[in-house]
Design a protein around this motif. Structure first.
Motif, short mmCIF file in Angstrom:
data_model
loop_
_atom_site.label_atom_id
_atom_site.label_comp_id
_atom_site.label_asym_id
_atom_site.label_seq_id
_atom_site.Cartn_x
_atom_site.Cartn_y
_atom_site.Cartn_z
N ARG A 36 31.74 33.13 33.23
CA ARG A 36 31.09 34.44 33.27
C ARG A 36 31.07 35.08 31.88
N CYS A 37 32.14 34.88 31.11
CA CYS A 37 32.16 35.38 29.73
C CYS A 37 31.02 34.76 28.91
N PHE A 38 30.88 33.44 29.06
CA PHE A 38 29.82 32.77 28.32
C PHE A 38 28.44 33.22 28.79
N LYS A 76 26.09 46.33 48.21
CA LYS A 76 26.17 45.18 47.32
C LYS A 76 25.22 44.06 47.77
N ASN A 77 25.14 43.85 49.09
CA ASN A 77 24.25 42.78 49.60
C ASN A 77 22.79 43.07 49.30
N ILE A 78 22.39 44.31 49.54
CA ILE A 78 20.98 44.68 49.29
C ILE A 78 20.67 44.58 47.80
N PHE A 79 21.61 45.05 46.96
CA PHE A 79 21.39 45.00 45.51
C PHE A 79 21.24 43.55 45.03
N ILE A 80 22.08 42.70 45.54
CA ILE A 80 22.04 41.29 45.10
C ILE A 80 20.73 40.63 45.49
N VAL A 137 28.39 41.57 39.73
CA VAL A 137 28.41 41.53 38.27
C VAL A 137 27.41 40.52 37.72
N ASP A 138 27.23 39.40 38.43
CA ASP A 138 26.30 38.38 37.94
C ASP A 138 24.86 38.87 38.00
N ARG A 139 24.54 39.64 39.06
CA ARG A 139 23.19 40.19 39.17
C ARG A 139 22.95 41.19 38.03
N ILE A 140 23.98 41.98 37.70
CA ILE A 140 23.83 42.95 36.61
C ILE A 140 23.59 42.23 35.30
N ILE A 141 24.31 41.13 35.07
CA ILE A 141 24.12 40.36 33.84
C ILE A 141 22.70 39.82 33.77
N CYS A 142 22.19 39.35 34.92
CA CYS A 142 20.82 38.81 34.95
C CYS A 142 19.79 39.87 34.56
N GLU A 143 20.07 41.11 34.92
CA GLU A 143 19.09 42.17 34.67
C GLU A 143 18.98 42.53 33.20
N LEU A 144 19.83 41.94 32.34
CA LEU A 144 19.70 42.19 30.91
C LEU A 144 18.36 41.70 30.37
N THR A 145 17.76 40.75 31.05
CA THR A 145 16.47 40.23 30.61
C THR A 145 15.33 40.66 31.53
N ASN A 146 15.56 41.72 32.30
CA ASN A 146 14.53 42.22 33.21
C ASN A 146 13.33 42.71 32.41
N VAL A 174 37.05 41.53 35.75
CA VAL A 174 35.99 40.78 36.40
C VAL A 174 35.44 39.67 35.49
N PHE A 175 35.71 39.77 34.19
CA PHE A 175 35.26 38.75 33.25
C PHE A 175 36.38 37.75 32.92
N GLU A 176 37.30 37.61 33.83
CA GLU A 176 38.38 36.63 33.62
C GLU A 176 37.86 35.20 33.59
N PRO A 177 36.89 34.78 34.46
CA PRO A 177 36.36 33.41 34.39
C PRO A 177 35.63 33.15 33.06
N VAL A 178 35.86 32.00 32.49
CA VAL A 178 35.26 31.68 31.21
C VAL A 178 33.75 31.54 31.33
#
Length: 866
Positions: free
Chosen positions: A253-255, A171-175, A213-222, A247-251
């Motif tokens: 992150r949903c936004f 996870k650390n290397i991926f991030i 999960v946040d890094r994965i979301i960022c990669e949507l615009t890779n 994992v998408f419980e925080p608002v």
């Protein structure tokens, strides 16, 4: 310098001879090797220069052609490298890179099933240890790729979850990685890990601290398409969990994920990953929280604007896929006005009509959800003229259309029938929906899914609510035939059998339907349903029996073809089915013959008029014995009295002639022929009834005073009972000596027995019409009294004594008590017959027409119990 001090420099008299050391050392050795096997053997060397040269040489060999890689596999290069730990401890980084390169090269050219799970797990274990200690970026890239390949085996992927240390570093290397290949393989490996987890395991794994999960979301615009596609797959899996603990419980992150999805789509709606983004967004919008953010943050408007701009440049199939997100959002009714105002309803209808070869299921699902909005419903109904409903029907009946689309189309038609019955039903009848339903049901299981069949049955039920449409569907007999045939093949699915029986109840009023069902093995299906282990099936079939006992054809089938027998014999297995007993009673109430045989009594509501009523002098412990007599035997041991007021002349089809060669011991005079009939004619009973009515008319007792059929004239119950009893006595008093109630003499029974014996010889059978019986005791007289009472509307029972030799009648005669509102005759006379209770026994033998209160001395004497 003083003595004792340490000298910095001290002259030496002897120095080592370096020339001699060089001469004695091992000189460099260069050997030309032309054998691959020898090269592989050199991998066991401990000299890093040797390993570097050999690995480099093998790499050049592998790059030349694919056949060389196959040769390396044969030489077990992979096994050798695993045995050497992939040289993870080599100080030379080039050696580690080359070793990992060869591993990836072999795995790239290997099918998943070629290696056993144990070998893959062994390689993965080495890679994990390598991964934990390695810091070189290229080695990490190779290792990530190898791990990703190995995780293609689900068993191996499941075991990865136990290696906590690896997952933390992974996870650390991926991030933190900037290497596109490392990022790509990390995302794909993560997706494989998620795929082998259960819902609970995935929830626990994804909610751990540091999950990327946040890094994965960022990669949507890779900038790299492969990375975007990999991120889309992972997000689609994560967003499938719409619970509050995901994992998408925080608002925020949903936004964030919605914003990234909209941004990625709007950047290039024609990009190869655009449809994947739409699928992820549709998955996200299944959550109410996501949908709320989608509309409140104006992301919906942004999507609609870009869609309208690019709609003319995109293929119709792509547009229909894009609007799937609006179909998901339509699940929440409060957003329907905004969706409709954005012209989404028209877009969905356009996709429905123009998609080739078929629209996607979500297009129809979106329209189905939009009908909750009145304006959208009007728009949809207006499209009937352009073929919208015809298109839905064609989708339902076509076997070439995907089953999900057919399910949605059938469900949509059913919803339209509920929301706009008149317009929808008229159009369906115009396009001959009965034929379409029959063609569809003919395909049967497993071609059709259970959900599709349930929706088709719901359509039939909705249309059958209208009498005119029910008649039209009933006249199209192939539809009822296909439903009956489907029922025979559906007993593996209790819910389906339940709904088929419920559907049949809605169309059973039509005579063609009843004929088709009885000729298409519905009786066999009912028997099978009654013996089912499912209480749901047994409840459905007994409900069907309750609904169909209104029709004589079904009652006869239930009795003659064994349904009643199954109901009676399997009662102990139906203790959880509340309708089992009522189903038995509903059949028996329509057949007084079988009810009296089984229950040995007829109540006030059991009317003998309207059909043959057979009563045997013998009491049967098993009703099936009497059934066999009625079906097959013509000469039972005891006489069977037959009551029928409506057959003054015998039907020629019922007369059975006895061949002369069967009459060996019978003296046949002249041309006389022997014939018998189990349904004999009765010319006397109608005459007796006419005389009775004349007598009642003289006393003004023919009809109830209020002329209400169900009302009871309690004032004249005793008078009418007296007149009927005297009429019975006048008919059956031949050669009968009137005895006193207190006597114990039974001599009249012998006269009756002789009289019945004579009638048996006259009719050549033991089936004797009651009107021909002129000598009768309690048994015969009670039958005639009950039949007369049923004809004139007097509530009366017929009871058989415990020993079976005597019959008697009971009538209701409430005893009024002063100031007791519960015994008010004005109230009681409108009481339903089923709520009446017998109070008096009618004397037909001694004091003709007298009524004895039950349990009194005279009643017990009459029953010969005192």
């Amino acid at each position: 310098m003083a003595s004792g001090t340490k000298r910095v420099y001290e002259a030496r008299s002897k120095y080592p001879d370096r020339t001699k050391n060089i001469e004695n050392s091992f000189a460099p050795l260069t050997v030309v090797i032309k054998s691959l096997e020898t090269g592989i053997l050199l991998l066991s060397s401990k000299e890093e220069p040797v390993l570097q040269v050999v690995l480099s040489h093998l790499a050049e060999f592998a790059r030349k052609q694919d056949e060389n890689i196959v040769e390396l596999k044969k030489q077990q290069l992979l096994e050798v490298l695993i045995e050497k730990g992939i040289y993870m401890y080599a100080e030379n980084v080039i050696i580690r890179r080359f070793a990992l390169f060869h591993i990836t090269l072999v795995l790239d050219n290997t099918e998943l099933g070629e290696y056993e799970t144990e070998k893959i797990a062994q390689l993965l274990d080495v890679c994990f240890r390598f991964y934990l200690k390695e810091s070189d970026e290229f080695c990490i890239e190779y290792l990530t790729y190898i791990v990703n390949l190995c995780l293609r085996d689900p068993k191996v992927a499941q075991n990865v979850l136990e290696n906590i240390e690896f997952l933390e570093k992974f996870k650390n290397i991926f991030i933190n990685s900037d290497n596109p290949d490392t990022v790509l393989n990390s995302i794909e490996a993560l997706h494989k890990i998620l795929q082998v987890q259960s819902a609970e395991e995935m929830l626990e794994f994804t909610t751990l601290p540091g999950f990327p999960v946040d890094r994965i979301i960022c990669e949507l615009t890779n900038e790299f398409l492969e990375i975007r596609l990999a991120a889309i797959k992972v997000l689609k899996t994560l967003l499938a969990d719409t619970s509050d603990e995901s994992v998408f419980e925080p608002v925020h992150r949903c936004f964030f994920v919605l914003q990234q999805l909209v941004k990625a789509f709007c950047a290039n709606p024609r990009a190869p990953d655009a449809l994947g983004i739409i699928e992820v967004m549709a998955t996200a919008l299944r959550s109410e929280k996501m949908t709320k953010l989608f509309f409140e943050q104006n992301l919906f408007d942004q999507m609609v604007e870009h869609l309208k701009e690019d709609m003319d440049f995109l293929p119709a199939e792509v547009v229909c896929t894009i609007i799937s997100i609006f179909a998901e959002a339509a699940k929440y009714e409060r957003y329907l006005p905004r969706i409709h105002n954005a012209n989404i309803t028209q877009m969905l209808l356009k996709c429905l009509l123009n998609s080739k070869p078929e629209p996607a299921p979500f297009v129809i699902m979106g329209l189905n959800r939009m009908i909750a909005h009145p304006e959208a419903l009007r728009t949809i109904v207006a499209e009937y003229e352009n073929g919208a409903l015809s298109r839905l029907v064609s989708l339902v009946r076509s076997p070439d259309v995907s089953i999900k689309t057919r399910e949605q189309a059938a469900e949509f038609i059913g919803s339209l029938l509920i929301s706009s019955f008149r317009s929808t039903s008229e159009k369906l009848m115009e396009i001959n929906i009965s034929e379409a339903l029959a063609i569809t049901l003919r395909q049967g299981l497993p071609e059709l899914s259970i959900d599709l069949i349930l929706s088709l049955l719901a359509i039939i039920e909705s249309l059958a609510a209208n009498d005119e449409y029910r008649t039209t569907m009933g006249e199209y007999t192939p539809l009822a035939e296909q439903i009956a045939q489907l029922l025979m093949r559906s007993y593996a699915h209790s819910i389906l059998v339940h709904n088929i029986f419920r559907c049949l109840c809605t169309i059973i009023d039509e005579a063609p339907v009843r004929e088709v069902l009885l000729s298409n093995y519905i009786v066999s299906s009912i028997k099978r349903a009654l013996k089912s282990l499912s209480n749901l099936v047994k409840t459905a079939v007994t409900n069907f029996i309750l609904q169909t006992t209104r029709f004589n054809c079904f009652v006869d089938a239930y009795i003659d073809r064994g349904i009643l027998e199954v109901l009676m014999l399997f009662q102990k297995h139906a203790f959880c089915v509340s309708t089992w007993g009522p189903a038995i009673e509903s059949i028996l109430s329509k057949c007084p013959t079988m009810k009296f045989c089984i229950r040995n009594c007829l109540s006030f509501t059991d009317i003998t008029a309207g059909k043959d009523f057979y009563v045997s002098k013998r009491k049967f412990e098993d009703f099936r014995c009497f059934q066999n007599i009625l079906r097959h035997d013509c000469s039972p041991l005891e006489p069977v009295l037959v009551v029928n007021f409506d057959r003054p002349s015998v039907d020629a089809d019922d007369v059975i002639c006895v061949p002369s060669h069967c009459l060996h011991d019978v003296d046949i005079a002249g041309d006389q022929k022997w014939a018998y009939c189990k349904r004999p004619a009765d010319t006397k009973l109608p005459e007796f009834l006419e005389a009775l009515n004349e007598t009642l008319a003289l006393h003004g007792l023919v009809e109830n005073p209020d002329r209400i059929r169900r009302s009871i004239d309690f004032e004249n119950v005793a008078k009418r009972s007296k007149i009927i009893a005297e009429a019975v006595n006048s008919v059956m008093s031949e050669d009968i000596k009137i005895l006193d109630l207190n006597t114990t003499e039974e001599c009249s029974r012998h006269a009756v027995r002789c009289h019945l014996e004579s009638l048996r010889h006259i009719f050549h059978t033991n089936f004797i019409p009651l009107g021909e019986v002129r000598s009768g005791c309690q048994f015969e007289r009670a039958i005639l009294f009950k039949c007369f009472a049923d004809q004139i509307g007097l509530p009366c029972t017929l009871q058989r004594s415990v020993d079976g030799r005597m019959l008697y009648n009971e009538v209701p005669l409430p005893l009024e008590m002063e100031k007791d509102i519960h015994c008010d005759k004005k109230t009681l006379k409108f009481m339903p017959w089923r709520m009446l209770r017998p109070t008096h026994i009618v004397d037909l033998m001694y004091n003709i027409g007298e009524l004895y209160p039950m349990q009194c001395r005279q009643a017990l004497q009459y029953l010969r119990l005192y």
